[in-house]
Design an enzyme around this catalytic site. Sequence first.
Site, PDB file in Angstrom:
ATOM      1  N   LYS A 195      69.607 -60.707 -49.720  1.00 28.53           N
ATOM      2  CA  LYS A 195      68.306 -60.826 -50.754  1.00 28.53           C
ATOM      3  C   LYS A 195      68.763 -62.154 -51.323  1.00 28.53           C
ATOM      4  O   LYS A 195      69.136 -62.536 -50.931  1.00 28.53           O
ATOM      5  CB  LYS A 195      69.449 -59.725 -51.906  1.00 28.53           C
ATOM      6  CG  LYS A 195      68.864 -58.389 -51.754  1.00 28.53           C
ATOM      7  CD  LYS A 195      67.999 -57.454 -50.727  1.00 28.53           C
ATOM      8  CE  LYS A 195      67.299 -56.694 -50.147  1.00 28.53           C
ATOM      9  NZ  LYS A 195      68.112 -55.155 -50.953  1.00 28.53           N
TER      10      LYS A 195
HETATM   11  C1  LIG Z   1      68.922 -53.752 -50.837  1.00 34.75           C
HETATM   12  C2  LIG Z   1      67.868 -53.416 -52.028  1.00 34.75           C
HETATM   13  C3  LIG Z   1      68.271 -51.965 -52.364  1.00 34.75           C
HETATM   14  C4  LIG Z   1      70.240 -51.895 -53.077  1.00 34.75           C
HETATM   15  O1  LIG Z   1      70.839 -52.890 -53.075  1.00 34.75           O
HETATM   16  P1  LIG Z   1      72.237 -52.617 -51.961  1.00 34.75           P
HETATM   17  O2  LIG Z   1      72.381 -53.490 -53.204  1.00 34.75           O
HETATM   18  O3  LIG Z   1      71.918 -53.145 -50.393  1.00 34.75           O
HETATM   19  O4  LIG Z   1      72.713 -51.812 -52.912  1.00 34.75           O
HETATM   20  C5  LIG Z   1      67.428 -51.190 -53.888  1.00 34.75           C
HETATM   21  N1  LIG Z   1      66.175 -51.139 -53.455  1.00 34.75           N
HETATM   22  C6  LIG Z   1      65.835 -52.052 -52.334  1.00 34.75           C
HETATM   23  C7  LIG Z   1      64.298 -51.944 -52.541  1.00 34.75           C
HETATM   24  C8  LIG Z   1      66.766 -52.611 -52.336  1.00 34.75           C
HETATM   25  O5  LIG Z   1      65.618 -53.106 -51.250  1.00 34.75           O
END
Ligand SMILES: *Cc1c(COP(=O)(O)O)cnc(C)c1O
Length: 402
Positions: A195
């Site tokens: 991310k």
């Molecule tokens: C990564 C992601 C999540 C969840 O986040 P985590 O920190 O991995 O639990 C939720 N929604 C989307 C669209 C994502 O890409």
Amino acid sequence: MDKLALFGGRPVRETFLPYGSQWVDEEDIEAVTKILRSPFLTQGPEIDKFEQAIADISGARYAVAFSNGTAALHGACFAAGIEPGDEVITSPLTFVASSNCVLYQGGTPIFADVDERTYLLDIAKVRERITPRTKALIPVDFAGQPVDMRAYKNLSKEYNLVYIQDAAHSLGASFSGDPVGAVADMTMFSFHPVKPVTTAEGGVIVTNSEEFYEKLRLFRSHGITRDASKLEMEAEGPWYYEMQSLGYNYRMTDLQAVLGSSQLAKLEQFIERRREIAKRYDEAFVELEELGLLRRPYQHLYSKSGWHLYVIQLGLDRLTADRRTVFEALRAENIGVNVHYIPIYRQPYYQRLGYPLGTCPKTDAVYERMITLPLFPKMSKQDICDVILAVKKVVGYFSESN
Ligand SMILES: *Cc1c(COP(=O)(O)O)cnc(C)c1O
């Protein structure tokens, strides 16, 4: 044209290039080791600092850090009061956490179709799915491109819904000048390594509502409070604490928070780098798009994307191969392509829950054609050239006119 690696030719590069990766530098490492030597490993002063920094970036009043983005979405559904019988409308073209959070609370996710150019929920389709049981909306900022936040705010006001934004991809992005996080009732950011910036695992909800803020804080820590002004009963002594709702242990550690704060100093730079790479791809693929061999990502006029992903659609009508073959050919060239995402209702678990196929035709149509190319700030010039070369090599090979 060189022989494809898929057919035994020489790959474009010798080492595998992943689709996404973190960029942790010596500064980050130093910040984390400093915390290891401090008295607090979890829920110390670094959490407050990180939360404040996220609130500042997103233009929201409050921020609550969680152990990961999925836990944060669960918290948002709890704070929104989602219960059995409640419906929540979200996108099917997203990670499973976007709708699983509704199931955790016993609610029912309802999938609306996406726009085939932006891959964002089509707000007209969302409106069609609103019923008297609808309690909340969870639009997703696909690939880092924000949804039209004011439009969702208005829609949620019109029907008295809670507007939760899944902004896992879009920290630092904006729409019409509004930073992501400033408009929705609650906005979730994820800090998984792929991310925009990372805390290894981590999530944050930002909100302008004091009521949601208080609920989120209780929820992430067992439903327990020690705040004397919020007790339901009289304190029995200085040790007294109260469990007021069923919460979880969803806390972020100080180690994660300090890594996040250190990374945040580089957010602008990371996004700028992502934009540059996306621009290079855009320029390199103009011709392939004009030939109908692929479609580049479409950007809304008013949005400033965080460019989490660079997703192309294959022009299958002009190609002699399907998506799977093109995908395998790119992987054979050592380009770590991916697919975001398998429509959630196709998953066996959701199929067992009885979700029908065929209710989101645009999602199904784009899913058959999508490929995600590698895009992350630490990519070198050579990495970028390799991706471009490999796409031209593979798509060129399978083009009808070849
Ligand atoms: C990564 C992601 C999540 C969840 O986040 P985590 O920190 O991995 O639990 C939720 N929604 C989307 C669209 C994502 O890409």
